[in-house]
Structure formats: structure tokens, C-alpha cells
Design a protein around this motif. Sequence first.
Motif, mmCIF file in Angstrom:
data_model
loop_
_atom_site.group_PDB
_atom_site.id
_atom_site.type_symbol
_atom_site.label_atom_id
_atom_site.label_comp_id
_atom_site.label_asym_id
_atom_site.label_seq_id
_atom_site.Cartn_x
_atom_site.Cartn_y
_atom_site.Cartn_z
ATOM 1 N N ARG A 1 -1.962 -12.790 2.248
ATOM 2 C CA ARG A 1 -3.497 -12.678 2.191
ATOM 3 C C ARG A 1 -3.539 -12.645 0.346
ATOM 4 N NH1 ARG A 1 -7.396 -8.785 3.606
ATOM 5 N NH2 ARG A 1 -8.510 -10.588 3.558
ATOM 6 N N TYR B 1 -0.382 -10.232 -1.171
ATOM 7 C CA TYR B 1 0.740 -9.742 -0.301
ATOM 8 C C TYR B 1 0.624 -10.269 0.941
ATOM 9 C CZ TYR B 1 -2.911 -6.679 1.645
ATOM 10 O OH TYR B 1 -3.984 -6.348 2.479
ATOM 11 N N HIS C 1 -10.142 -3.238 -1.669
ATOM 12 C CA HIS C 1 -10.921 -2.907 -0.594
ATOM 13 C C HIS C 1 -12.137 -2.103 -1.126
ATOM 14 C CE1 HIS C 1 -8.633 -4.269 3.011
ATOM 15 N NE2 HIS C 1 -7.367 -4.134 2.044
ATOM 16 N N TYR D 1 0.896 -1.113 -0.094
ATOM 17 C CA TYR D 1 -0.145 0.125 0.007
ATOM 18 C C TYR D 1 0.776 1.261 -0.002
ATOM 19 C CZ TYR D 1 -4.088 -2.915 0.821
ATOM 20 O OH TYR D 1 -4.948 -4.094 0.773
ATOM 21 N N HIS E 1 -6.615 -8.659 -3.552
ATOM 22 C CA HIS E 1 -8.004 -8.061 -3.355
ATOM 23 C C HIS E 1 -7.981 -6.716 -3.417
ATOM 24 C CE1 HIS E 1 -5.824 -7.981 0.607
ATOM 25 N NE2 HIS E 1 -6.390 -6.790 0.719
HETATM 26 FE FE FE Z 1 -5.747 -5.212 1.838
#
Ligand code: FE
Length: 300
Positions: free
Chosen positions: A222, A201, A227, A168, A225
Motif C-alpha cells: 500500500r 507497507y 488514516h 501499526y 498514507h
Molecule cells: Fe493503513
Amino acid sequence: MNARHLGVDSTPTTDREAALTEEVLSSFDATPDPRLREIMHSLVEHLHAFARDIRLTEREWEVAIGFLTRAGHLTDQRRQEFILLSDVLGLSMLTVAMNEPREPGATESTVFGPFFVDTAPRVPLGGDIARGAAGIPCYVSGQVRSVAGAPIPDARVEVWEADEDGFYDVQYPDGRSAGRGWLRSGSDGEYRFRSVLPAPYPIPHDGPVGDLLAATARGPMRPAHLHFMVTAPGFRTLITHIFVAGDPHLGSDAVFGVKPNLVVDVAHHAAADPTPDGDRCERGWTSIVFDLVLAADEIS
Ligand code: FE
Ligand code: BEZ
């Protein structure tokens, strides 16, 4: 069951142990707020039953205190090790599940995660939320609507995601803002934006929670995806993700956030095909269609 003694002990509880539990429970009897009283009673019952169940040693108690101390020292505005702990223990998703709207047909919720930023920029309908994040372009579109099928115009659709390297923007030290933004749905509830194809990630695993995962032979990954947080007057706020079908980590999400209805197919388009906004992309591009179905506020 006697409310004061959970029956999970594998070894006999001594009278002194039982008396101690009773004494601690009684110490909360005068709590004025009935909900807090209920919570503290239940917490003490379960915590003591747990300690008796595993016959907690003093050394293990010290290790646990050390673990929580390290989690506290690591936690600040940017890093929340306690939420991460809740996530990997499934407590976050259990809380989501227990508070899920009961209205059938509403899009299911999943874990919020630590990477939301409330200062992301607004983009126009059809705009670019990648804003420089690295990755194959991904055009996401659908309709925001009620369970009954009524379009919801002017809903606030907030989106955030990691780049193709699995980071991120807030995880980079340079203060960049990318891979996030919000827009309003159109008059027929339609929404669309350009982003990048999400990548799998690892959750932050350089702290005590990462050590716990390693010690228990669990992975930090994870599945890929994107969000969403969707808000509209009269409707329950929807916090969810869409997951990329075929991702190898769908069955082993470190935070247990995957729900089958949130797994979407990604269409892959050749470089020669123009994108919906008339662009050409050397690496090709992708698209996802997903409707966001909101539950009414009153049925929460
Ligand atoms: Fe996430
Ligand atoms: C996330 O999806 O951003 C996330 C969720 C839980 C823990 C860490 C990351």
C-alpha cells in the motif's frame, strides 16, 4: 434480460443446470424480508452464472473451500482475512464508491482497513499522536468544514498510521499503543497534530490472501498514507486517508484505495528549522496541510 438467467455463459447451459438454478432461486421465494430475498436471488444467479462461465471443476471447488476455510481459521479479533479478501478483490472500494455522498466538494472516502482501534487516547489540539512511533516528525493541519465552507468546530478527528517500518502498533506483540489518537477541532474548525511521516507497507500477506496475491503476480504493498475518521453532528462520518505524493505504490495499491484528491504534497523542513511546537529534529521534519470537508448527513 431474463432476471433468472444471466447471459455470461461461454458454453451452453444444459437443461439440468438451468433447472437446478431455477430450483435454488425458488427455494428463496418465501423469504419474508424483501431485501434478503432480493440479495439471495441475485447471489444465486451470479454465483451459478460464474460457475458455469468458468466451468468450475470439482477440484477447483475443493481448492476454493480450502481457501475460505484457511481464511476462517486465521480470522480472530486481531486479524480479519475476509475483509482483506474483500479489499484485494476491490469489493471494499466498490462498496465505498457506491455509498459515497453525492455532495460535490466533500472529501472523498476510502477503505477503512483493519487497524483502527476504538480505544486510542485523546490528544489536545496540536498534540502528538505518534506517541513514540518511529519516523520523521510530520505536522498535519487543516480545517474541518462543510461543503459550503462553514467551519465545523468540535469535530472528532481520529487518526491512525503505521510507523516508518510499515507496522501499526497492533502488529507488534508487545501491546504498545502508538501512531494513533483523536482530537477535537477548534472554534474555527482548525485541527493540527504531530505524527510521523507515513511509510509504504505491505498488507498482511502471510495467509491465503497473500497466497492469492503471489499466485496472481500481484504485490501486497500500500502507498504511504495516514488514516482519518471524522465525525460531527449533522454530518456524514468521513472515513478516508491522505496519501503521500510521489509514493512509488500510488498506482498499484493492493486494495485500490487511492483517489487523486487524497494525494497530498509533503513539505520537507531542515533540521535547523524549529518545528511548529518549537522542537528541533535531528532528521528534519515534514508538514502536510489538508482540509477535511464533510458532507451533510441528509444528502447521503
Ligand atoms: Fe493503513
Ligand atoms: C490499511 O490501510 O490499514 C489497510 C487497508 C486494507 C487492508 C489492509 C490494510
